[in-house]
Design a protein around this motif. Structure first.
Motif, short mmCIF file in Angstrom:
data_model
loop_
_atom_site.label_atom_id
_atom_site.label_comp_id
_atom_site.label_asym_id
_atom_site.label_seq_id
_atom_site.Cartn_x
_atom_site.Cartn_y
_atom_site.Cartn_z
N SER A 84 0.77 -1.13 -0.04
CA SER A 84 -0.05 -0.05 0.15
C SER A 84 0.93 1.25 0.00
CB SER A 84 -0.82 -0.04 1.32
OG SER A 84 -0.09 0.05 2.29
N PRO A 85 0.51 2.30 -0.59
CA PRO A 85 1.24 3.49 -0.54
C PRO A 85 1.64 3.97 0.86
CG PRO A 85 -1.00 4.02 -1.21
CD PRO A 85 -1.02 2.72 -1.28
N GLN A 86 3.00 4.47 0.88
CA GLN A 86 3.47 5.07 1.86
C GLN A 86 3.20 6.50 2.34
OE1 GLN A 86 4.63 3.19 4.47
NE2 GLN A 86 3.97 1.55 3.33
N VAL A 87 2.84 6.73 3.29
CA VAL A 87 2.46 8.39 3.56
C VAL A 87 3.74 9.15 4.17
CG1 VAL A 87 1.07 10.01 4.78
CG2 VAL A 87 0.26 7.54 4.19
N ARG B 89 -2.81 8.42 9.42
CA ARG B 89 -1.84 8.43 8.27
C ARG B 89 -2.19 9.35 7.47
NH1 ARG B 89 -2.08 3.28 4.76
NH2 ARG B 89 0.04 3.69 4.74
N GLN B 336 1.11 15.36 -2.42
CA GLN B 336 0.11 14.11 -2.12
C GLN B 336 -0.35 13.60 -3.44
OE1 GLN B 336 -2.04 12.63 0.78
NE2 GLN B 336 0.07 12.37 1.68
#
Lengths: 492, 344
Positions: A84-87, B89, B336
């Motif tokens: 899953s994409p990292q934040v 997150r 983002q």
């Protein structure tokens, strides 16, 4: 190690999986298969404690998972999630170190020497140590998956659960990851429980497979037993063909696309129109690939080929690596080597005999070049290690029909018997033993089929296909040998 | 960078900001005198008898409490922002944008309007109501965001927060309309300010600040795990349900108390953790305390700017933080989007 008994569970009121029973031993690589929505992920979530059981119980190391605290459970069971994409830009080492969380107790937990050693060891093992100070976000999917695997491994679990670990990974990373997992299972006794989408990978790596259908166990067995055409076709509602892996003893399944394209719809007949005879080559060219079994120089064994070349070489032809030389030759003449079957002969190609032999709803086109100057009786002659002389009877059998696997082999038997009969009838003898010859030392044979039209399941000597092949081969070969003998008589 | 250096830089920044902010104003006070006054009045040391009497009053009664209040508010907002971001997150999560500040405001305004004062706790009625409203708002926002979008995407949470903010703001407007007088004062308070509060307000925020930040500090490892997603955190052994509740309570406590003493000051919780993460990495073990220190210094300095830039007029400090914060928000959002669109 892991025991799952009568387990049912799911989300809210719905029971996604029902009455699941199985156990996994230490060191085992256990695969979970099933179509979408069959409950694979739910089962993994029940084992990892993310979902609560509705019925039954799960034991790990002899203790029910209900009695484990979250931290205790994390020391027994680790999970490798889907990517899953990292934040946040954690460094690789920070990310891996998070796996040690469960091993720390109390408010003032400190990073111990043991923690550091384990993290370093696992980073080395997973090949990520050289970029431990980089940000996780800089790395590709395959590398991120390795980082998360390292994070799971530093938990020092007894059981590792994986939910489609090879998703989004390219071929090399898939293999690398699964090799690493298997090594860990065998060497450290880790029990690996993996959901795999790819049935062929499951076959290659898993010791046992659990096939789920609508939340229930359909079968739990060794891969070879689970991966059958019938079962997979029924459970996945698709069409696959099972074949052994060509290098190792594991089954592989091949998808069958539905036959709709115009190209395959058009019925094809291999006959004289596909044949060209030149001074140096006889060529049969097909518009579609033919399923072929042959003992040719190039393109031998089983395969799908479009070009069939019988090349004349001089009687003194001698080459250390004749396969390579033949490939070069074919390439030089514009034949794509991966689509071409290539044979050699030393006889005059003008003596070739060929003909289309019609059967009921199918036909056989046979092409024979024959030279019997060095005919032998295989039942009486000795092994000979000298250079190969290309005397040779080359027999090509093209079947305009749909030939089964066994019929291919039977065709070769039947045609060989016909050859022996021709040699007997023409009284061709082995010069050394004086007995009737059975062939020449370098005979080659090819059976190719269009795989369209009539289904021909058998080719034994009393079947439709068998009798036609026997008669056609007998007829063409006799004529070819007579042509050859006539030329010899004329003293060419 | 070495941890000792990071903390030294942050502490040095905070001390300089404090001294500078106390020193500058309509009357300038030399820094050496400030140190003496604090030593004499605060620590009862036998020094500073040569300092002018009017300086003592300016420093000790006016500027020092104001700077301390700004510091505690900035620290509270920054640390709770960092915690919310890790928990959800979501690098854009921030008390103001999540609607938590609005909830706290409504609680505070309602307390003032109805003249509520609970027995025993007296002065602390206002922050307690703010904190409760902050927590309830947080819970509602997260509940709705989850209903809308199981995956709780960044934009969903922010959108939900903004919708709740507007909704709650309309109640605040209603109450203001009903009060009639004191209008200017409440609006000024809403825009966020630490001026003219005095020691009483420092005393109000202090216990909540200590409780809230301690609660967060002992959960930094858990925040690291939860910043990978709640399910992943549970895989790693975190008791997610309990820790999430603790962090939400701590974050609401800090935000609620900060709003109760200073009104709505936005974007501190966004800008500071973002900056600290950029400079020193995302590890929450250090991110939280460093954000706290830098957040305190930041709000002390912005408050200084707010009272000096158009002196003698005083600008609400929330105006300045929004002026800096909104562009930072835009930049983070852009980055983002680019990342989620980019090569996965």
């Amino acid at each position: 190690m892991l025991v799952v008994e009568n387990v049912s569970g799911g989300y809210n009121e719905k029971e996604v999986v029902k009455d699941i029973n199985f156990s996994v031993e230490a060191g085992e690589f256990f695969g979970i298969l099933g179509p979408n929505g069959s409950g694979k992920t739910t089962l993994i979530k029940l084992i990892s404690g993310i979902l609560d059981l509705k019925k039954g119980h799960i034991e790990i190391d002899g203790r029910s998972i209900a009695t484990y605290s979250k931290k205790e459970l994390a020391k027994k069971v680790a999970v490798l999630p889907q990517l899953s994409p990292q934040v946040f830009p954690y460094t690789v080492k920070e990310m891996v170190s998070l796996g040690r969380y469960a091993h720390h107790q109390g408010l003032f937990r400190t990073w111990t020497k043991e923690d550091e050693e384990i993290v370093q060891k696992v980073m080395k093992q997973t090949n990520i140590i050289e970029f431990q100070n980089n940000s996780v976000m800089e790395h590709s999917g395959g590398e991120q998956q390795r980082i998360f695997l390292a994070q799971a491994l530093v938990q020092q679990p007894k059981i590792l659960l994986l939910d489609e670990p090879t998703n989004h990974l390219d071929l090399a990373y898939q293999k690398e990851l699964l090799d690493l997992l298997r090594k860990n299972a065998k060497e450290e006794g880790l029990a690996v429980v993996a959901i795999l989408h790819d049935l062929n990978l499951a076959s290659l790596y898993c010791d046992r497979l659990l096939l789920l259908e609508n939340g229930r166990i359909r079968m739990l067995e060794h891969p070879d037993t689970v991966l059958t055409e019938e079962l997979i076709n029924r459970v996945y509602a698709t069409e696959v063909v099972k074949q052994p892996h060509s290098k190792i003893a594991k089954p592989q399944l091949h998808l069958m696309p539905s036959k709709k394209s115009e190209l395959t719809e058009k019925r094809l007949t291999i006959d004289e129109t596909c044949l060209s005879v030149y001074q140096e080559q006889i060529v049969v060219e097909s518009t579609i690939p033919l399923k072929t079994v042959s003992s040719a120089v190039t393109g031998a064994g089983t395969g799908w080929y479009r070009y069939f070349v019988n090349r004349r070489v001089d009687e003194t032809y001698h080459c250390l690596d004749h396969r390579k030389e033949m490939q070069d030759y074919l390439e030089a003449h514009g034949f794509p080597t991966n689509q071409t079957v290539g044979m050699m002969t030393a006889v005059e190609l003008a003596d070739v005999s060929y003909g289309l032999h019609p059967g009921d709803g199918f036909s056989v086109f046979v092409v024979v070049t024959a030279g019997v100057g060095n005919a032998v009786d295989g039942t009486r002659s000795e092994v000979y290690y000298g250079p190969v002389v290309s005397g040779t009877i080359n027999t090509w059998i093209f079947v305009n029909g749909h030939v089964s696997e066994e019929a291919f082999i039977q065709s070769i038997i039947t045609a060989t018997e016909a050859k022996a009969q021709v040699l007997r009838d023409l009284d061709i003898k082995d010069r050394e033993t004086g007995t009737i010859a059975t062939g020449t030392p370098t005979d080659s044979m090819l059976v190719a089929a269009t795989q369209q039209g009539k289904k021909l399941d058998y080719a034994g000597t009393k079947t439709e296909l068998g009798t036609l092949i026997a008669k056609a081969v007998y007829h063409e070969m006799k004529r070819a040998i007579l042509n050859y003998l006539k030329r010899k008589d004329r003293g060419d | 960078m070495n941890n000792a250096i990071k903390y030294s830089v942050a502490v040095a920044l905070l001390i300089s900001a404090t001294l500078i902010a106390i020193s500058i104003g309509t009357v300038s006070v030399p820094i050496i005198d400030i140190v003496k006054i604090i030593g004499r009045e605060g620590l009862h040391l036998p020094i500073g008898y040569d300092v002018e009497e009017k300086y003592i009053s300016i420093v000790y009664d006016i500027r020092l409490p104001r700077v301390l209040l700004a510091g505690f508010v900035g620290a509270s907002l920054a640390i709770s922002g960092a915690a919310f971001q890790g928990l959800l997150r979501n690098p854009l999560a921030e008390p103001y944008l999540l609607g938590v500040s609005s909830g706290a405001s409504l609680g505070a305004v309602a307390t003032i309007f109805f003249g509520l004062s609970l027995p025993v706790i007296g002065n602390y009625t206002l922050p307690l109501f703010s904190i409760c409203c902050a927590f309830l708002t947080m819970v509602f926002v997260l509940y709705f965001a989850k209903k809308i979008d199981q995956a709780m995407r960044v934009e969903t949470i922010i959108l939900t927060g903004i919708i709740f903010s507007s909704f709650l703001a309309s109640f605040i407007s209603l109450i203001i309309a009903l009060t009639g007088d004191e209008l200017q004062q409440i609006i000024g308070w809403l825009l966020g300010s630490v001026s003219m509060r005095g020691w009483r307000y420092v005393a109000i925020i202090l216990p909540f600040f200590i409780i809230g930040s301690l609660l967060l500090m002992v959960n930094t490892k858990e925040l690291n795990a939860m910043s990978l997603g709640e399910e992943r955190a549970q895989h790693l052994g975190v008791d997610v349900a309990r820790k999430r509740l603790l962090i939400l309570i701590a974050g609401s406590t800090l935000t609620g108390a900060a709003v109760a003493v200073s009104g709505m000051i936005g974007f501190v919780g966004l800008v500071i953790p973002h900056l600290v993460r950029k400079l020193w990495g995302p590890d929450h073990v250090h991110l939280l305390p460093l954000s706290m220190l830098i957040g305190a210094a930041f709000l002390i300095l912005t408050d200084l700017v707010s009272r000096t830039v158009i002196s003698p007029q005083v600008l609400p400090v929330g105006v300045i933080t929004a002026l800096i914060g909104a562009p930072v928000f835009a930049v983070i959002l852009l980055r983002q989007k680019r990342e989620s669109r980019g090569e996965g």
